[in-house]
Design a protein around this motif. Sequence first.
Motif, short mmCIF file in Angstrom:
data_model
loop_
_atom_site.label_atom_id
_atom_site.label_comp_id
_atom_site.label_asym_id
_atom_site.label_seq_id
_atom_site.Cartn_x
_atom_site.Cartn_y
_atom_site.Cartn_z
N SER A 1 -5.95 -12.24 15.70
CA SER A 1 -5.33 -10.95 15.36
C SER A 1 -5.11 -10.86 13.85
O SER A 1 -4.84 -11.85 13.18
CB SER A 1 -4.00 -10.79 16.09
OG SER A 1 -3.04 -11.70 15.59
N THR A 2 -5.25 -9.67 13.32
CA THR A 2 -4.98 -9.43 11.91
C THR A 2 -3.67 -8.65 11.80
O THR A 2 -3.35 -7.84 12.68
CB THR A 2 -6.11 -8.62 11.25
OG1 THR A 2 -6.31 -7.41 12.01
CG2 THR A 2 -7.40 -9.41 11.22
N PRO A 3 -2.89 -8.89 10.77
CA PRO A 3 -1.60 -8.22 10.66
C PRO A 3 -1.74 -6.72 10.44
O PRO A 3 -2.70 -6.26 9.83
CB PRO A 3 -0.94 -8.90 9.45
CG PRO A 3 -2.07 -9.47 8.66
CD PRO A 3 -3.13 -9.82 9.65
N GLU A 4 -0.78 -5.98 10.97
CA GLU A 4 -0.72 -4.55 10.72
C GLU A 4 0.17 -4.31 9.51
O GLU A 4 1.27 -4.86 9.44
CB GLU A 4 -0.15 -3.82 11.94
CG GLU A 4 -1.05 -3.82 13.16
CD GLU A 4 -0.45 -3.05 14.31
OE1 GLU A 4 0.58 -2.35 14.09
OE2 GLU A 4 -0.97 -3.17 15.43
N VAL A 5 -0.28 -3.51 8.58
CA VAL A 5 0.46 -3.25 7.33
C VAL A 5 0.76 -1.77 7.22
O VAL A 5 -0.14 -0.93 7.34
CB VAL A 5 -0.34 -3.72 6.10
CG1 VAL A 5 0.46 -3.49 4.83
CG2 VAL A 5 -0.73 -5.19 6.23
N THR A 6 2.04 -1.45 7.04
CA THR A 6 2.46 -0.06 6.87
C THR A 6 3.29 0.03 5.59
O THR A 6 4.33 -0.63 5.47
CB THR A 6 3.30 0.43 8.07
OG1 THR A 6 2.58 0.19 9.27
CG2 THR A 6 3.60 1.91 7.94
N GLU A 7 2.84 0.83 4.65
CA GLU A 7 3.57 0.99 3.39
C GLU A 7 4.45 2.23 3.45
O GLU A 7 4.00 3.32 3.81
CB GLU A 7 2.58 1.08 2.22
CG GLU A 7 1.80 -0.21 2.00
CD GLU A 7 1.06 -0.23 0.68
OE1 GLU A 7 1.64 0.23 -0.33
OE2 GLU A 7 -0.10 -0.72 0.65
N HIS A 8 5.74 2.06 3.12
CA HIS A 8 6.69 3.16 3.06
C HIS A 8 7.01 3.44 1.58
O HIS A 8 6.49 2.78 0.68
CB HIS A 8 7.97 2.80 3.83
CG HIS A 8 7.70 2.14 5.15
ND1 HIS A 8 7.30 2.81 6.28
CD2 HIS A 8 7.77 0.82 5.51
CE1 HIS A 8 7.14 1.97 7.28
NE2 HIS A 8 7.41 0.76 6.84
N GLU A 9 7.90 4.39 1.35
CA GLU A 9 8.22 4.76 -0.03
C GLU A 9 8.85 3.62 -0.81
O GLU A 9 8.51 3.37 -1.97
CB GLU A 9 9.15 5.99 -0.03
CG GLU A 9 9.40 6.53 -1.44
CD GLU A 9 10.30 7.75 -1.44
OE1 GLU A 9 10.60 8.26 -2.53
OE2 GLU A 9 10.71 8.20 -0.34
N HIS A 10 9.81 2.91 -0.19
CA HIS A 10 10.51 1.83 -0.89
C HIS A 10 10.43 0.50 -0.16
O HIS A 10 11.22 -0.41 -0.42
CB HIS A 10 11.99 2.20 -1.08
CG HIS A 10 12.21 3.41 -1.94
ND1 HIS A 10 11.85 3.45 -3.26
CD2 HIS A 10 12.74 4.62 -1.65
CE1 HIS A 10 12.15 4.65 -3.76
NE2 HIS A 10 12.68 5.37 -2.80
#
Length: 347
Positions: free
Chosen positions: A147-156
């Motif tokens: 599995s590859t990591p899931e990456v979610t970028e938020h504002e801060h």
Amino acid sequence: VSVEPLSEKTVELPIAVQTLPGEYAVTVSFRLKEDTIWGKRGHEVAFGQKIYKKTPAFAASGKPIRVVHGKVNIGVKGEDFDCLFSMLSGGLVSYRYAGKEMIEKIPMPNFWRAPVDNDNGSMAPARYAQWKTASLYVSHKSPQETSTPEVTEHEHSITVSFRYFMPTTPVSECRLSYEVFGDGRVKTTLCYDPVKELGDMPEFGVLFKFNADYDRLQWYGLGEQETYADRCKGAKLGIYSNKVKDNVARYMVPQECGAKCGVRWARVTNRAGDGMLFEMTEETGPMVFSALPYTPHEIENAMHPYELPPVHYTVVRVAKAQMGVGGDDSWGAQTHPEYLLQTDKTM
């Protein structure tokens, strides 16, 4: 206070209700007014605590972060810290604050605690053996896939989530996600969708390894002795501190020890006061916290205290829950159902 036998009386407490944000505990204690043949004046006969809260919600930091996407790593850098997530190794491989590395091993899900005498008497290790295997060999790799990591970028902030496979029958999975904020805090969430055939587990939490120099513990929770789901009635909520080694109980046979229930926050520090702070969010409630010089598996492998290995680490376990230790008898009685982990819905 004077109350006749078989009767009750209401007493007004001389304490104003507090309104500032925070958590408040009202403690009522019954103590001897004078010496008796069995206790000195001031000896506590009984106590009770009532807790009421006015707690602010989790406040996200607005400080900026910089994210670096590499071929095998994801880096996150803030004003005073940086951390590194490895796609190759499947987890948080580095967390540095003020240039100093803080973790010794990738934090991993943990479902096991060293069996106590009561567990051995009721054959609990045989019933829960799959969870020991899952704790030892949980991995982001399986024979079928990586599995590859899931990456979610938020504002801060940025969230990095890892999916882990557990070698159980049937096969099960869990997810460990990290949301990194600009002030260095990392909001860590472990999720597991129960598999009916596997039933409940001894513990549900995350295991961390730090350098043994971080040998001082302070916690806000139940204390000051160890507490478990079915061993909480004699403990008071308060702020306590000790050395990590003091949490190793002097049992004839090494076994689970040193757990603390109802913990709001705990810090593990070195002599200079540097270290790591763990705190639960308002939504999740108090945690079960443990800081020992050994892993549950090292404790379980030793038949005598002198067989425990030399101390190299401070092993911290942060758990949503741990099953009770039982003890109606030590030759077959199991932990009462209300003190087992509830696995009928997502954990």
